[in-house]
Design a protein around this motif. Sequence first.
Motif, PDB file in Angstrom:
ATOM      1  N   SER A 173     -42.889 -26.039  -7.488  1.00 44.80           N
ATOM      2  CA  SER A 173     -41.681 -26.260  -6.692  1.00 44.80           C
ATOM      3  C   SER A 173     -42.020 -26.214  -5.208  1.00 44.80           C
ATOM      4  O   SER A 173     -42.048 -25.143  -4.595  1.00 44.80           O
ATOM      5  N   ASN A 218     -40.256 -31.545  -4.775  1.00 51.08           N
ATOM      6  CA  ASN A 218     -38.831 -31.586  -5.101  1.00 51.08           C
ATOM      7  C   ASN A 218     -38.143 -32.820  -4.502  1.00 51.08           C
ATOM      8  O   ASN A 218     -38.568 -33.332  -3.464  1.00 51.08           O
ATOM      9  N   TYR A 255     -32.610 -30.408  -7.105  1.00 54.88           N
ATOM     10  CA  TYR A 255     -33.144 -29.202  -6.475  1.00 54.88           C
ATOM     11  C   TYR A 255     -32.032 -28.316  -5.922  1.00 54.88           C
ATOM     12  O   TYR A 255     -31.223 -28.746  -5.090  1.00 54.88           O
TER      13      TYR A 255
END
Length: 417
Positions: free
Chosen positions: A62, A94, A153
């Motif tokens: 991430s 992301n 996200y």
Amino acid sequence: MNFLLKAATVIDPKSPFHKKTVDIQIENGIVTDINTSIKAKDNSKEIQLENLHVSRGWFDSSVSFGEPGYEERETIEHGLEVASKSGFTGIALNPNTLPITDTSASVGFLKGKAQHSAVKLYPIGALTVKSEGVDMAELYDMKQAGAIAFGDYKKSIQNPNLLKIALLYAQNFNGLVLSFPQENHIAGKGMVNEEQQSTLLGLKGIPALAEELQVARDLFLLEYTGGKLHIPTISTAKSVALIKEAKNKGLQISCSTSIHNLLLTDAELVRFDSNYKVLPPLRTKTDVDALQQGVKDGIIDMVTSDHQPMDIEHKNVEFDNAKYGTIGLESAFGTLNTIFGVEKTVSMLTKGRSVFEIENDTIDINSTADLSLFNPEGNSTFTIDNILSSSKNSAFLQKSVKGNVFGIVSDGKIILK
């Protein structure tokens, strides 16, 4: 380019050279020899670093940069350089850009921008058009273009039927669906953990229940539909228990937790420092202890820096008005190493590849040279001088770290700090 790593201690439990100090010859991106002593060839660059340790290349599941749309926060080129000097050979990017990464063309743009970097960039496609949570995006087309998973996200899927359809549809091409764990109606206008600390500071709280309700709902849906679901950045003790139960049922569920949620509590908020304004919010020591135990027990599949650069105009303001997010690539290894030690830290930084079905060779002769280079010893304080990112919003400033990252070997290149 060819390299000879001298006196490198291998940290890779699957390697026959695990915990051995060896020389490693790398030619054209391939490990061609590993031995106690290797004489450098004329066309090899000899690399000697203090207490050099090597592991399989680290992967962060991430990461946010900014480009396209928010280049003032971070560009792809510079962000990948930061990742390389922080020890990462691969990052999942992301889809929180402008425009949102919700088409095959936008996925192709990201991969094109990263094609010359030693760090491999794996785009995450948005699950819904413009990440608005209404219509499902072009999942299959994005998968064909190189997206490794699909999720909005920091935006939860409020419509359960939409997530149900996504889980069913993605099974046609072995797609991985991400679902951010927050029930927005429960979270309301909260911005920190709802507990004693939020009351003392007069800040609106997000109860742990907001996360746990969403996790429970998503697991019920997964049990109904089948398929593969990944829940990113869980932060509460109950979430760990729910996911453990789901894994015991045999569901294809994986999860991550961010390093700041794993190590820091809401006690940090006492100074109203917006670097600690993150989502999910920092929780209590009970939650931190449960997360750390979940990592040790393998219930939590991976950790992530959840690296989110934010320009000073959005952080150096009143806490209520500040944007969420902290950077974390530069501090990831050092902070984890202070708590877990080198072998567990390396394991946590490499395990994510298997969930996203990304190959990562063990360290052996004839394997691809995809390596992180570091020294696990030595204590220091993480300061602004250690930040390589364009944005400086780190939750780990003035925190103790252990060890030092040198860089990486990847894609036939060596990148050193």
